[in-house]
Every structure is written in structure tokens, then in C-alpha cells.
Design a protein around this motif. Sequence first.
Motif, PDB file in Angstrom:
ATOM      1  N   LYS A  84      -6.861  16.992   7.748  1.00 58.02           N
ATOM      2  CA  LYS A  84      -8.324  17.415   8.598  1.00 58.02           C
ATOM      3  C   LYS A  84      -9.428  17.577   7.833  1.00 58.02           C
ATOM      4  CE  LYS A  84      -6.829  22.150   7.173  1.00 58.02           C
ATOM      5  NZ  LYS A  84      -7.094  22.183   6.196  1.00 58.02           N
ATOM      6  N   GLU A  85      -9.408  17.297   6.516  1.00 58.27           N
ATOM      7  CA  GLU A  85     -10.399  17.284   5.613  1.00 58.27           C
ATOM      8  C   GLU A  85     -10.662  15.755   4.567  1.00 58.27           C
ATOM      9  OE1 GLU A  85     -10.964  19.766   4.744  1.00 58.27           O
ATOM     10  OE2 GLU A  85      -9.476  21.131   5.247  1.00 58.27           O
ATOM     11  N   SER A  86      -9.639  15.344   5.910  1.00 55.35           N
ATOM     12  CA  SER A  86      -9.698  14.061   5.175  1.00 55.35           C
ATOM     13  C   SER A  86     -11.607  12.972   5.702  1.00 55.35           C
ATOM     14  CB  SER A  86      -8.913  12.760   4.964  1.00 55.35           C
ATOM     15  OG  SER A  86      -8.076  13.606   4.651  1.00 55.35           O
ATOM     16  N   ASP A  87     -12.051  12.716   5.437  1.00 50.27           N
ATOM     17  CA  ASP A  87     -13.347  11.661   5.788  1.00 50.27           C
ATOM     18  C   ASP A  87     -13.786  10.182   5.417  1.00 50.27           C
ATOM     19  OD1 ASP A  87     -15.137  12.138   3.627  1.00 50.27           O
ATOM     20  OD2 ASP A  87     -16.103  13.618   4.596  1.00 50.27           O
ATOM     21  N   CYS A  88     -12.915  10.094   3.845  1.00 45.30           N
ATOM     22  CA  CYS A  88     -12.128   8.979   3.337  1.00 45.30           C
ATOM     23  C   CYS A  88     -11.404   8.558   2.525  1.00 45.30           C
ATOM     24  CB  CYS A  88     -13.730   8.659   2.246  1.00 45.30           C
ATOM     25  SG  CYS A  88     -13.479   9.851   0.924  1.00 45.30           S
ATOM     26  N   LEU A  89     -11.412   7.461   2.418  1.00 43.45           N
ATOM     27  CA  LEU A  89      -9.886   6.973   1.848  1.00 43.45           C
ATOM     28  C   LEU A  89     -10.411   6.138   0.537  1.00 43.45           C
ATOM     29  CD1 LEU A  89      -7.700   4.732   4.742  1.00 43.45           C
ATOM     30  CD2 LEU A  89      -7.388   7.311   3.349  1.00 43.45           C
ATOM     31  N   ILE A  90      -9.766   7.042  -0.561  1.00 42.79           N
ATOM     32  CA  ILE A  90     -10.128   5.921  -2.121  1.00 42.79           C
ATOM     33  C   ILE A  90      -9.422   5.330  -1.938  1.00 42.79           C
ATOM     34  CG2 ILE A  90     -10.046   6.773  -4.462  1.00 42.79           C
ATOM     35  CD1 ILE A  90     -11.061  10.221  -4.346  1.00 42.79           C
ATOM     36  N   VAL A  91      -9.846   3.991  -2.411  1.00 37.07           N
ATOM     37  CA  VAL A  91      -8.799   2.875  -2.572  1.00 37.07           C
ATOM     38  C   VAL A  91      -8.122   2.601  -4.282  1.00 37.07           C
ATOM     39  CG1 VAL A  91      -8.349   0.419  -2.675  1.00 37.07           C
ATOM     40  CG2 VAL A  91      -9.766   1.868  -0.683  1.00 37.07           C
ATOM     41  N   ILE A  92      -7.262   3.039  -4.646  1.00 33.29           N
ATOM     42  CA  ILE A  92      -6.877   2.941  -6.519  1.00 33.29           C
ATOM     43  C   ILE A  92      -6.451   2.114  -6.066  1.00 33.29           C
ATOM     44  CG2 ILE A  92      -5.587   4.375  -8.576  1.00 33.29           C
ATOM     45  CD1 ILE A  92      -6.186   6.597  -6.656  1.00 33.29           C
ATOM     46  N   PRO A  93      -6.757   0.459  -6.821  1.00 34.19           N
ATOM     47  CA  PRO A  93      -5.838   0.078  -7.475  1.00 34.19           C
ATOM     48  C   PRO A  93      -4.367  -0.466  -7.604  1.00 34.19           C
ATOM     49  CG  PRO A  93      -8.093  -1.025  -8.152  1.00 34.19           C
ATOM     50  CD  PRO A  93      -7.788   1.050  -8.037  1.00 34.19           C
ATOM     51  N   PRO A  94      -4.114  -1.493  -7.392  1.00 27.46           N
ATOM     52  CA  PRO A  94      -2.194  -0.875  -8.000  1.00 27.46           C
ATOM     53  C   PRO A  94      -2.472  -2.167  -9.193  1.00 27.46           C
ATOM     54  CG  PRO A  94      -2.602  -3.583  -6.909  1.00 27.46           C
ATOM     55  CD  PRO A  94      -3.980  -1.541  -6.785  1.00 27.46           C
ATOM     56  N   GLY A  95      -1.701  -0.245 -10.473  1.00 31.63           N
ATOM     57  CA  GLY A  95      -2.016  -0.300 -11.955  1.00 31.63           C
ATOM     58  C   GLY A  95      -1.671   1.036 -12.502  1.00 31.63           C
ATOM     59  N   ALA A 100       0.338   5.831 -11.633  1.00 30.48           N
ATOM     60  CA  ALA A 100       0.725   4.291 -11.403  1.00 30.48           C
ATOM     61  C   ALA A 100       0.763   4.584 -10.006  1.00 30.48           C
ATOM     62  CB  ALA A 100       0.611   4.210 -12.489  1.00 30.48           C
ATOM     63  N   ASN A 101       1.014   3.174  -9.625  1.00 29.95           N
ATOM     64  CA  ASN A 101       1.185   2.667  -8.684  1.00 29.95           C
ATOM     65  C   ASN A 101       1.576   1.465  -8.545  1.00 29.95           C
ATOM     66  OD1 ASN A 101       0.173   4.461  -6.515  1.00 29.95           O
ATOM     67  ND2 ASN A 101      -1.980   4.284  -7.729  1.00 29.95           N
ATOM     68  N   ILE A 102       2.582   0.325  -7.805  1.00 36.98           N
ATOM     69  CA  ILE A 102       2.491  -0.994  -7.633  1.00 36.98           C
ATOM     70  C   ILE A 102       1.594  -1.614  -6.844  1.00 36.98           C
ATOM     71  CG2 ILE A 102       4.418  -2.619  -8.424  1.00 36.98           C
ATOM     72  CD1 ILE A 102       6.319  -0.597  -6.394  1.00 36.98           C
ATOM     73  N   TYR A 103       1.793  -0.377  -5.910  1.00 32.01           N
ATOM     74  CA  TYR A 103       1.242  -0.809  -5.012  1.00 32.01           C
ATOM     75  C   TYR A 103      -0.995  -0.010  -4.850  1.00 32.01           C
ATOM     76  CZ  TYR A 103       4.885  -2.829  -2.979  1.00 32.01           C
ATOM     77  OH  TYR A 103       6.291  -3.354  -2.224  1.00 32.01           O
ATOM     78  N   ALA A 104      -1.652  -0.520  -3.975  1.00 34.29           N
ATOM     79  CA  ALA A 104      -2.417  -0.323  -3.956  1.00 34.29           C
ATOM     80  C   ALA A 104      -2.504   1.092  -3.109  1.00 34.29           C
ATOM     81  CB  ALA A 104      -3.646  -1.130  -3.291  1.00 34.29           C
ATOM     82  N   ARG A 105      -3.414   2.400  -3.618  1.00 33.39           N
ATOM     83  CA  ARG A 105      -3.059   3.480  -2.627  1.00 33.39           C
ATOM     84  C   ARG A 105      -4.491   3.722  -2.582  1.00 33.39           C
ATOM     85  NH1 ARG A 105       0.409   7.953  -2.501  1.00 33.39           N
ATOM     86  NH2 ARG A 105       2.157   7.078  -4.212  1.00 33.39           N
ATOM     87  N   TYR A 106      -3.753   4.637  -0.964  1.00 31.57           N
ATOM     88  CA  TYR A 106      -4.735   5.063   0.102  1.00 31.57           C
ATOM     89  C   TYR A 106      -4.962   6.181  -0.175  1.00 31.57           C
ATOM     90  CZ  TYR A 106      -6.108   0.176   1.178  1.00 31.57           C
ATOM     91  OH  TYR A 106      -6.095  -1.107   0.668  1.00 31.57           O
ATOM     92  N   MET A 114       0.476  -1.021  -0.222  1.00 26.91           N
ATOM     93  CA  MET A 114      -0.276   0.156  -0.455  1.00 26.91           C
ATOM     94  C   MET A 114       0.801   1.548  -0.150  1.00 26.91           C
ATOM     95  SD  MET A 114      -0.902   0.451   3.713  1.00 26.91           S
ATOM     96  CE  MET A 114      -1.479   1.666   4.452  1.00 26.91           C
ATOM     97  N   ARG A 115       0.104   2.479  -0.464  1.00 26.50           N
ATOM     98  CA  ARG A 115       0.460   3.813  -0.179  1.00 26.50           C
ATOM     99  C   ARG A 115       0.044   4.667  -0.017  1.00 26.50           C
ATOM    100  NH1 ARG A 115       5.493   2.546  -1.030  1.00 26.50           N
ATOM    101  NH2 ARG A 115       6.938   2.664  -3.197  1.00 26.50           N
ATOM    102  N   PRO A 116       0.352   5.271   1.526  1.00 24.42           N
ATOM    103  CA  PRO A 116       1.327   5.688   1.781  1.00 24.42           C
ATOM    104  C   PRO A 116       1.225   4.332   2.360  1.00 24.42           C
ATOM    105  CG  PRO A 116      -0.488   6.798   2.454  1.00 24.42           C
ATOM    106  CD  PRO A 116      -1.239   6.796   1.742  1.00 24.42           C
ATOM    107  N   GLY A 117       2.533   4.611   3.331  1.00 26.01           N
ATOM    108  CA  GLY A 117       2.035   3.364   4.661  1.00 26.01           C
ATOM    109  C   GLY A 117       2.839   2.200   4.514  1.00 26.01           C
ATOM    110  N   SER A 118       3.917   2.101   3.191  1.00 22.95           N
ATOM    111  CA  SER A 118       3.608   1.039   3.087  1.00 22.95           C
ATOM    112  C   SER A 118       4.290  -0.039   4.821  1.00 22.95           C
ATOM    113  CB  SER A 118       4.585   0.620   1.345  1.00 22.95           C
ATOM    114  OG  SER A 118       6.481   1.356   1.821  1.00 22.95           O
TER     115      SER A 118
END
Length: 458
Positions: free
Chosen positions: A429-440, A394-400, A331-335
Motif C-alpha cells: 500500500k505504500e508503494s508508488d514506485c519500484l527501485i531497480v537494484i541491478p544484480p551484484g 547482494a542479489n544474483i538477479y535484479a531486485r524491484y 528478478m526478485r521478487p517474482g522470479s
Amino acid sequence: MKFNRPTVEVATAQKLLLRHVKELEAERVPLLQSFGRTLAEDVRATHPVPHFVKSGMDGYAVRAADIQGATPEQPAVLRVNQLIPCGAVPALPIGPGEAARIMTGAMLPDGADTVVMFEMTEERVVEKNDTGDTVPVNATSTNAMNTNATSTNATSTNATSMNATSNVNHVQETYAFIFKEVPLGRNVSQIGEEMSEGELLLERGRTIQAGEAALLATFGFSTVPVVRRPRVAILTTGSELLAVEDPLQPGKIRNSNRVMLAALVESAGAEVMALQSVPDDVDQARTIVRDWMTRADVVLTSGGVSVGDFDIMADLLDTWDGNLLFQKVEMRPGSVTSAAVRQGVFLCALSGNPGACFVGFELFVRPVLHALQARRNVLPAPFTARLRGDYPKANIYARYLRAKTTFADGMIYVEPAGQDRSSVTVSIKESDCLIVIPPGGGVSDGDLVTALRLPTAL
Ligand SMILES: Nc1nc2c(c(=O)[nH]1)N[C@H]1C(S)=C(S)[C@@H](COP(=O)(O)OP(=O)(O)OC[C@H]3O[C@@H](n4cnc5c(N)ncnc54)[C@H](O)[C@@H]3O)O[C@H]1N2
Ligand code: MOO
């Protein structure tokens, strides 16, 4: 080992953690201190609600049969035999041709089966002479239908006028004129209508909020069985960190993860038992971490998990003598988020980068803290929304991606909360959700995406 760590997917990492959770024991707390706590036992209705037949309106308790066909021209006329305030037990039953003046929430007298609202009635005081003839008097009431009553001798319909009063030759009696027929049972709540005795109302694992608290009060729980709050020690690593109150110095920054984590821990219903700085020395760090692991349910660390020369948490985990759950997540961030368990106590090593630290907490730590409290559905809830803006990277890992939810034209939209680098604090402070962007590949404006709801969205 610092390099080439084996990776696990986010869902696997979550499972690895949750598998080790043992729900904490119960304790009793006063109801007013139970908000946000988790119920440790199922709660069933200990009596029906309502537990007596109750009026739902201010009006007259009547027998429906007595008001059949009542109209403004041909009102039903019923003798008022009592006033029933809330909380009182009716003194008399209602016989044919009788009514009781009754208040909302008051107990229905025997014999009555229906309540007619004041608005459909008028109350009049009538005098009877000693021969029993009715003598109309200038009478009135406070009921709405009577607002045009012309009376100089107005008698108010309070408790004292309710009983027939005897003069030398005359007896005054109060009558309710009912101008409308209402169906049997109208404005009356039957025993158990809302909740029946023995009904399961609240399950173990439920968080106590306003609705739960109201039910607990209804059934006499002045103290509530709740699951003990998990105790969390928050340890921060990094020789660059200043205390919040310190003046800035070149190369140094204030320790913001400490308070961010403290706020997150509290928002998850847990208790911060320690806030401590850990020096850049792996042996000292090991001693401190182990020490807190004998007292806490969860030890949280921030920073020092990457591949740098001073990344002591990474070194510590490389030589961990308990159960190492994972040291790198896809995952990114926080791998670099890592976790271990020792004698049932969790060590969650979060990234020092504030954005990554926040995301790591929401994906891994909050679920553990909720599960320890026996809460259900501990993982952040996924929902589908339309993306505002492009995210081409593009990401190798899922991005949150830290993001905010908006509603427009009957649709749910999510848009990145701002800069999404893991080092960025300002967008948290603006975040009320995490968009999950799949790898690729990336995603584009208008695409349907999955997002995970964060508690700030509640
Ligand atoms: N050669 C490599 N370098 C880095 C890699 C990598 O794979 N190879 N990964 C990068 C990524 S991605 C991340 S994320 C960070 C993770 O670093 P750590 O978790 O070890 O965190 P630190 O190095 O201790 O600090 C990173 C950053 O965060 C600031 N920080 C630390 N603690 C706090 C705090 N309590 N409050 C506010 N800010 C804090 C710290 O000053 C650093 O700027 O590693 C990359 N490097
Ligand atoms: O692991 Mo870092 O937080 O991916 O950016």
C-alpha cells in the motif's frame, strides 16, 4: 523442468509478451462513461475554437480607434447601442463613436475590435431635448469606476435602460465613458485562436481523463469511440486460501491476492470477468485455465508456480500446448513469474507471494493490458532519484524494491516502502514506485538509483 528452468531478463520477458499483443476492437460508449478508457480513433477539431469572435471580459465592445488617448481627465465618450449577453447574436453593428455593453464569452458585434473592461469605464445616462442639446442628468452605472457616483435619480444599466427611451420632449441615451486607452484587439479572442479546424487534438491510444473529456464535449462527442476493455479471469491456486468472509483457521489464510489483482486489473482499465479458485490438481487446473482462455483476453493466476509438490501451475506450464513465453525471470521478487499464449490469449502465472504477485503484475500484466487497449508507453516509466537508506543485500538477479517517492529540497528521493520480502503484503500500500537494484552489490544511502513509476504515483 520445474527445476533448472531457463531464465530471461525482465526486458526480454516484457518484449516476449508485448510481441503477441493484438489491439482490441473499438466500441462506442457515452462520454460520461468514457473516463479511464482509451480512445480508439484520432480526434481532430471539427470546427475552430472559438468559432466566433468573442469577448474575454465583461465590458464595452468598441472600435480601438475611438478610444485612442482616452484618460480619466479626457475620457472617450461612446454611445452604447445595445447589450450583448452571452449566447446572443448582436443586433447592431458598432459604428464610429459607438460601443456595446458586452459580457464575457459573448459574440463581438461587427465593427468592434476591442473590449474595455468595466473597471476602466463608467456608464452614464444622458437626456437630449428635442432641440438635440445634451442635458446632463443624474446618471449612474453599476461599473466599478462609478462607485462614488452621487445620484438620487440613479438609472441602472440593465437591458431595459439600454435602448433610448423617449419622453414627451426628451430622449435618454446611454454613454460609456472610457478612461483608458487599450490596444487594438485587447480582450478579444479571434476565430480559431485556441484550436484551428482540422487540428489533431487527441491521438488514438490516449486515456480519457478530464482534459480529454472536455475536448470531446467541445466537439460534440456525446459518445466516444474507445477500445474495448480487456476481459480478465483471475484464478487463485492454493488449498490454504479462505474466502474473505471466512473465519480464520489454523494453517489457512484469507485470499488477498484475488482482490488485490481485481483492483489492479480495474486500475489498468480492464474488466474482471471471473474470480475462481483452482484446486490443487493439474488436470482440473488445465481444464479451468483452458476454459477461461476461450472467453478472456488474459487469464491471471496466482500461486503454484514454484517447485513445491502442489505447484500445479508449474506442472501445467511444463506440459503447455500453446506458446510458452517464459517460466523464470531474472528478478526478485517474482522470479517464478511465468507466461504463455494460446490463440492470442495470454496466461500470466504470477507468484502466490503477495509482494511478488504485485511486482509481477506491474512489470508484466499491466503493460499487456495497456497494450491491448492500444495505449502508448506501456512499460513503467523509469526515473532517477536519490536513495534514502542503505540496501546492502547482494542479489544474483535484479531486485524491484517496493518503494515510495518523496520530494525535498528540489530533489526526488525514493525509499523502500517497508519490509520487502516477497511474502509481505503490508508494504504494497505504500508503494508508488519500484527501485531497480541491478544484480551484484547493494546500494547505499544517497546513491542515485533508477526507479519505475507505478500508477499510484499519478
Ligand atoms: N524450494 C524452493 N522453494 C521456493 C522457491 C524456490 O526457488 N525453491 N521460490 C520461493 C519464491 S522466491 C517464491 S516467490 C515462492 C513462489 O511460490 P508460488 O508462486 O508457487 O506460490 P505459492 O507456493 O502458491 O504461495 C506462496 C505463498 O503465498 C501465499 N499465497 C498464495 N496465494 C495467495 C493468495 N491468493 N492470497 C494471499 N496469499 C497467497 C501462500 O500461502 C504462500 O505463503 O516460492 C518460494 N519457494
Ligand atoms: O520469486 Mo520470489 O518472489 O523471488 O521471492
